[in-house]
Design a protein around this motif. Structure first.
Motif, PDB file in Angstrom:
ATOM      1  N   TRP A   8     -24.110 -20.545   3.137  1.00 34.06           N
ATOM      2  CA  TRP A   8     -23.827 -21.948   3.465  1.00 34.06           C
ATOM      3  C   TRP A   8     -25.137 -22.659   3.805  1.00 34.06           C
ATOM      4  CZ3 TRP A   8     -24.607 -25.820   6.837  1.00 34.06           C
ATOM      5  CH2 TRP A   8     -23.688 -26.875   6.901  1.00 34.06           C
ATOM      6  N   ASP A  25     -24.056 -31.677  10.426  1.00 38.34           N
ATOM      7  CA  ASP A  25     -23.315 -30.406  10.436  1.00 38.34           C
ATOM      8  C   ASP A  25     -22.711 -30.146  11.830  1.00 38.34           C
ATOM      9  OD1 ASP A  25     -22.731 -27.613  10.446  1.00 38.34           O
ATOM     10  OD2 ASP A  25     -24.826 -27.027  10.329  1.00 38.34           O
ATOM     11  N   ARG A  26     -23.320 -29.321  12.656  1.00 38.49           N
ATOM     12  CA  ARG A  26     -22.749 -29.020  13.979  1.00 38.49           C
ATOM     13  C   ARG A  26     -22.965 -30.197  14.942  1.00 38.49           C
ATOM     14  NH1 ARG A  26     -25.396 -22.957  14.354  1.00 38.49           N
ATOM     15  NH2 ARG A  26     -24.559 -22.264  12.356  1.00 38.49           N
ATOM     16  N   ARG A  53     -14.144 -23.903  15.884  1.00 39.60           N
ATOM     17  CA  ARG A  53     -13.268 -23.024  15.100  1.00 39.60           C
ATOM     18  C   ARG A  53     -12.426 -22.139  16.007  1.00 39.60           C
ATOM     19  NH1 ARG A  53     -17.811 -21.837  10.362  1.00 39.60           N
ATOM     20  NH2 ARG A  53     -17.740 -23.969   9.593  1.00 39.60           N
ATOM     21  N   PHE A  98     -23.055 -15.793  12.853  1.00 35.72           N
ATOM     22  CA  PHE A  98     -22.986 -16.346  11.486  1.00 35.72           C
ATOM     23  C   PHE A  98     -23.818 -15.540  10.494  1.00 35.72           C
ATOM     24  CE2 PHE A  98     -21.803 -20.689  13.322  1.00 35.72           C
ATOM     25  CZ  PHE A  98     -20.534 -20.706  12.761  1.00 35.72           C
ATOM     26  N   HIS A 157     -15.611 -16.285  11.151  1.00 33.09           N
ATOM     27  CA  HIS A 157     -16.090 -17.677  11.126  1.00 33.09           C
ATOM     28  C   HIS A 157     -16.929 -18.078   9.921  1.00 33.09           C
ATOM     29  CE1 HIS A 157     -15.408 -18.989  15.593  1.00 33.09           C
ATOM     30  NE2 HIS A 157     -14.405 -18.251  15.146  1.00 33.09           N
ATOM     31  N   ASN A 158     -17.379 -17.125   9.113  1.00 30.29           N
ATOM     32  CA  ASN A 158     -17.977 -17.537   7.829  1.00 30.29           C
ATOM     33  C   ASN A 158     -17.913 -16.407   6.807  1.00 30.29           C
ATOM     34  OD1 ASN A 158     -20.245 -15.920   8.307  1.00 30.29           O
ATOM     35  ND2 ASN A 158     -21.735 -17.574   8.052  1.00 30.29           N
ATOM     36  N   ASP A 170     -15.862 -21.291   4.868  1.00 29.07           N
ATOM     37  CA  ASP A 170     -17.002 -21.788   4.077  1.00 29.07           C
ATOM     38  C   ASP A 170     -16.609 -22.077   2.634  1.00 29.07           C
ATOM     39  OD1 ASP A 170     -18.834 -22.004   6.087  1.00 29.07           O
ATOM     40  OD2 ASP A 170     -20.113 -20.346   5.469  1.00 29.07           O
ATOM     41  N   CYS A 193     -15.864 -25.404   3.975  1.00 26.60           N
ATOM     42  CA  CYS A 193     -16.811 -26.146   4.809  1.00 26.60           C
ATOM     43  C   CYS A 193     -17.958 -26.529   3.870  1.00 26.60           C
ATOM     44  CB  CYS A 193     -17.309 -25.260   5.950  1.00 26.60           C
ATOM     45  SG  CYS A 193     -18.410 -26.138   7.070  1.00 26.60           S
TER      46      CYS A 193
HETATM   47  O1  GYE Z   1     -20.013 -22.204   8.460  1.00 26.15           O
HETATM   48  C1  GYE Z   1     -22.048 -21.029   8.509  1.00 26.15           C
HETATM   49  C2  GYE Z   1     -23.415 -21.462   8.821  1.00 26.15           C
HETATM   50  O2  GYE Z   1     -22.630 -24.873  10.889  1.00 26.15           O
HETATM   51  C3  GYE Z   1     -20.867 -25.212   9.395  1.00 26.15           C
HETATM   52  O3  GYE Z   1     -23.234 -22.437   9.824  1.00 26.15           O
HETATM   53  C4  GYE Z   1     -22.098 -24.460   9.691  1.00 26.15           C
HETATM   54  C5  GYE Z   1     -21.953 -22.971   9.704  1.00 26.15           C
HETATM   55  C6  GYE Z   1     -21.376 -22.347   8.464  1.00 26.15           C
HETATM   56  O4  GYE Z   1     -24.288 -20.495   9.122  1.00 26.15           O
HETATM   57  O5  GYE Z   1     -21.964 -20.279   7.346  1.00 26.15           O
END
Ligand code: GYE
Length: 336
Positions: A66, A140-141, A194, A216, A242-243, A270, A290
Motif C-alpha cells: 500500500w 491518509d492517516r 479499524r 503493518f 489490518h493489511n 487494502d 483502502c
Molecule cells: O492500510 C497499510 C499501510 O495508513 C491506510 O498503512 C494506511 C495503511 C495501509 O502500511 O498497508
C-alpha cells in the motif's frame, strides 16, 4: 496634417487636465475605499501552475505494498505535472517525519502534505508550519491535533473500514466463534480506527481472543501469527488482519502449521494485488479496499491553496469490499 495632429493632442491633454482637477472630492472618496476599484488598478494576481509548486511529502515509511503504491502515486503525479516534490522516507519513525518537515519549513516549500505515522505529537511542528505560513494537508492517516492546525485531511475512513471488516466476519461466522486480530501500527489512525469499527460491528457471539500489533509490516507480523497459532491452536475460527502484507505473513504461518485454505476465515484490508492473489488461492474471504493513489487529488488541493482557493476540510475516499468470486477477473486491473 502634422499641425492638425499636434492641435488634437494639445486639446486632448487640456481636457484630461481639466477632468483631473475638476473631479469633485465626493466622487474620489469612494474610489479610495472601494476595494474592486482599487484592485482594478493593481497588477492582476499571479495564477500559479503546477510548475510553480514545491510540495513536501515526508512519507512515513515503506512498510507495505500500500505504502509503495502511495509513494509511486506521489512521485509519478509530480513527474507528470512538473511539481517539484521534496520526498523523504521516515522509516516509520515520527521523529524522522518531524525533522523532514522542519527541513521543508526552512526551505520554504509551498505546501506540506503529511501522512502521519501516528496520531499524537504533531502540535509543535504544525505550529511551526503555521507560523511560516505553509499550509499543511494531512494525508491518509489522521492526527489528533486541533483542526485549526491544518487545512484539510484527505484519506480513508478507517472506522468505516473496520465496520466493513466486522460485517464480513459476521457473515463468515454466522454461528459465532473466536477470532484473532493482527493490528497495524500502535497509535496510528489506521489501526485505531479499524480496531474501533471492527469492535462496534462484531456480533456478540464472536469473541476476539487476542489482538497484537504487526506494525503493518509482514516481517513483524509473522512471529505474531506463529505465536498465535501455537497459543490458540484448535480454537481459531477467524483472523482480522489490518493489511494485506501482514495477511500474507499469516498465510505463510498457516501453511507451515498445516492449515488448509478457508479452514480459518480471513478478513483483510487494502485490496493489493497480493490480497487478490490470496482471495484467488482461497485464503482470504473478504478484502476491504483502502486506496493509496492519492497523489493527483493532493496536488490539485495544494494548487488550489497556492491560488487562494478554498478546499474541503475533510475529503474521504470512496471504497468498496472485494471478494474471491471475481478476484481473478479483477486482478489484472489492479494498479497496486
Ligand atoms: O492500510 C497499510 C499501510 O495508513 C491506510 O498503512 C494506511 C495503511 C495501509 O502500511 O498497508
Amino acid at each position: 496634417m502634422l499641425k492638425k495632429l499636434a492641435f488634437l493632442i494639445v486639446l486632448a491633454s487640456l481636457l484630461l487636465a481639466a477632468c483631473g482637477t475638476a473631479a469633485p472630492a465626493a466622487t474620489q472618496a469612494p474610489a479610495a475605499t472601494d476595494a474592486p476599484a482599487a484592485a482594478a488598478t493593481d497588477a492582476p494576481a499571479k495564477v500559479y501552475t503546477y510548475a510553480d509548486m514545491t510540495l513536501c511529502y515526508p512519507q512515513l515509511g515503506a512498510e507495505s505494498d500500500w505504502r509503495t503504491a502511495n509513494t509511486a502515486s506521489f512521485k509519478e503525479t509530480a513527474e507528470q505535472l512538473g511539481v517539484n516534490l521534496v520526498f523523504s522516507d521516515a522509516q516509520q519513525k515520527q521523529e524522522n517525519q518531524i525533522s523532514a518537515m522542519r527541513t521543508c519549513i526552512q526551505q520554504g516549500v509551498d505546501v506540506i502534505a503529511l501522512p502521519p505515522v501516528v496520531e499524537d505529537g504533531w502540535d509543535a511542528v504544525l505550529q511551526e508550519a503555521q507560523d511560516a505560513e505553509i499550509p499543511v494537508i494531512i494525508v491518509d492517516r489522521s492526527v489528533s491535533a486541533d483542526k485549526s492546525m491544518y487545512v484539510s485531511h484527505i484519506g480513508s475512513d478507517m472506522v468505516l473500514e473496520g465496520r466493513k471488516a466486522g460485517e464480513e466476519m459476521n457473515k463468515l461466522l454466522p454461528n459465532g466463534g473466536n477470532v484473532l486480530e493482527i493490528s497495524g501500527t500502535t497509535g496510528s489512525g489506521a489501526a485505531t480506527g479499524r480496531a474501533q469499527g471492527f469492535r462496534e460491528t462484531l456480533n456478540a457471539n464472536i469473541t476476539i481472543l487476542d489482538s497484537q500489533t504487526g506494525n503493518f509490516n509482514p516481517t513483524e507480523a509473522k512471529p505474531v501469527a506463529e505465536a498465535f497459532l501455537k497459543k490458540y491452536a484448535g480454537e481459531i475460527d477467524g483472523f482480522f488482519i489490518h493489511n494485506d502484507g501482514m495477511a500474507e505473513a499469516v498465510v505463510e504461518a498457516l501453511k507451515a502449521a498445516g492449515v488448509k485454505p478457508g479452514e480459518i476465515k480471513i478478513v483483510s484490508v487494502d485490496g493489493t494485488r497480493g490480497g487478490f492473489q490470496m482471495m484467488i488461492d482461497g485464503w482470504v474471504q473478504a478484502d476491504v479496499e483502502c486506496n493509496p493513489l492519492l497523489g493527483p487529488q493532493v496536488m490539485e488541493m495544494a494548487l488550489k491553496l497556492m491560488n487562494g482557493e478554498k478546499i474541503d476540510a475533510e475529503v474521504l475516499t470512496n471504497e468498496t469490499v472485494y471478494y474471491p468470486d471475481n478476484a481473478a477477473e479483477l486482478l489484472p486491473t489492479r494498479k497496486y
